[in-house]
Design an enzyme around this catalytic site. Sequence first.
Site, PDB file in Angstrom:
ATOM      1  N   GLU A  20     -27.333  -6.651   0.140  1.00 56.34           N
ATOM      2  CA  GLU A  20     -28.778  -6.562  -0.145  1.00 56.34           C
ATOM      3  C   GLU A  20     -29.232  -5.301  -0.871  1.00 56.34           C
ATOM      4  OE1 GLU A  20     -27.486  -7.378   2.812  1.00 56.34           O
ATOM      5  OE2 GLU A  20     -28.346  -9.300   3.449  1.00 56.34           O
TER       6      GLU A  20
ATOM      7  N   ASP B 230     -30.236  -7.200   6.728  1.00 54.44           N
ATOM      8  CA  ASP B 230     -31.107  -7.631   7.831  1.00 54.44           C
ATOM      9  C   ASP B 230     -30.364  -8.646   8.696  1.00 54.44           C
ATOM     10  OD1 ASP B 230     -31.188  -9.644   5.881  1.00 54.44           O
ATOM     11  OD2 ASP B 230     -33.272 -10.161   6.291  1.00 54.44           O
TER      12      ASP B 230
ATOM     13  N   GLY C 261     -30.170 -15.711   2.114  1.00 59.69           N
ATOM     14  CA  GLY C 261     -31.493 -16.291   2.331  1.00 59.69           C
ATOM     15  C   GLY C 261     -32.069 -16.806   1.033  1.00 59.69           C
TER      16      GLY C 261
ATOM     17  N   GLY D 146     -27.847 -13.617   4.975  1.00 56.54           N
ATOM     18  CA  GLY D 146     -28.287 -14.591   5.972  1.00 56.54           C
ATOM     19  C   GLY D 146     -27.171 -15.490   6.492  1.00 56.54           C
TER      20      GLY D 146
END
Length: 335
Positions: free
Chosen positions: A136, A144, A64, A113
Site C-alpha cells: 500500500e 491496513d 481491496g 485486503g
Amino acid sequence: MSFIRTSVTGAVGEIVLDRPKALNALDQSMIDDMYAILVEWGDEDAIETVLVTSASPRAFCAGGDIRAIREFAIAGDTAAITRYFSSEYRLNQLIAEYPKPYIALIDGAAMGGGLGISVHGELRIVTQNALIAMPETAIGFFPDVGATYFLPRLPEGVGRWLGLTGARIRGSDAVAVGLATHFVPAEQLPTVAQQIREGVDLVDVLADHRAPVTTDLPLVTIASYFPSDAEPVSILGGLRGAVGDQWAAEMADLLDAASPTSLDVTAALLAAGEQSSLAECLERELHAAEQITGTNDFREGVRSVLVDKDRNPSFVPPTLDGVDSAEVARISGAE
Ligand code: QUE
C-alpha cells in the site's frame, strides 16, 4: 450477480472468491456477502469448518477495491469510504474471532485486503505460486486490514520491511515468517481441498500433503536494516549507505517509489500496533484510512499504479525530509 460463491459439502462451508478480472479484489458486495455467510455459518451447528478458495488461477485476492475508493474520494463521498473500510475491518475481526476452523488456500497473489481475509484465520495453506505482500505505501495508503497488528508480531524487522517496502514474498517464505501456516505443492492442492470438503481430519490431510519449507529470505540482514525503533528516513539512509549490497539497493528503490507521507504514517501505525489488540489496531486503521484517502498522495498513488499505470506518481512532499510530522500525527491518530 455476485462475486463470491458459497456451498456446503457435509460439515464444510466453502466460499469461492470469483471476480477473476479484478484478481478477486474485494468490492463492497463481496465484503458484505462474506460477512453475512460467515455470521450465518458461525451459528449453524451443521457447519464445522469454513474453507476459502479462489476461482482465479492467478490470484487468491489482490486487495481491496481501491479504484472505487479513489472515485469516492474524488466525489467527496466520505460516507461510502467509511462504509467500505468499516465493513472490511469488521470482516477481518470476525475471521480473527471465528469460532470454527477457517482455512484459506492461497495458490496465487494474496496482497493487502487478500491477507486480511486469510492471515487472521486459523489455517493459511500456501503453494509455490503464492505471492504475498502489503504493497500500500506505493499507492499513498498504508498496510491496513489488521496489518498494524500482525506485522509487528513477525520476526524482528520483517513486519517493518514488508509494510514499508511492499516487498513480495513467496509461499515458503510466508510460512517461514509465520504469515502462512502450511506449505502444500500446488499439484496437491485440489486433493487437499477435496479431502477437507470430505471431512478428512485436518491433521491427517496436512500430514499427507504438506511439504517442508526452506527460505532464502535474508532474515539477519532484514533485522539489521529494519530495527524496531528506526524512522523511515534512517532506514533509507542505512540502505543507501550499504554500497555494493544489491539487496539493500533494491529495497531503497522500493522506499523511494513509495509515498513519503505513507512511509511515516505506516511507521507510526506499526509502532502503535505493537502494544494494541487487533480491535484497537483496526479502529486506529479506520481513522487513518478515512484521513489518508482525502490526501493528494492517495489519489495520485492509485492513479499512477492502478488507473493510468504509469508508475510515475507525483507525491507531495516528494522525499522523506519534507514530510510534515503534524500531518503524520493527524492521519495516523498515533501521537
Ligand atoms: C496496493 C494496493 C492494491 C494494489 C496495488 C498496490 C490493491 C488492489 C490492487 C489490484 C490489483 C489488480 C487488480 C485490481 C486491484 O492492487 O489494494 O482490481 O486487477 O486491489 O500497490 O493496495
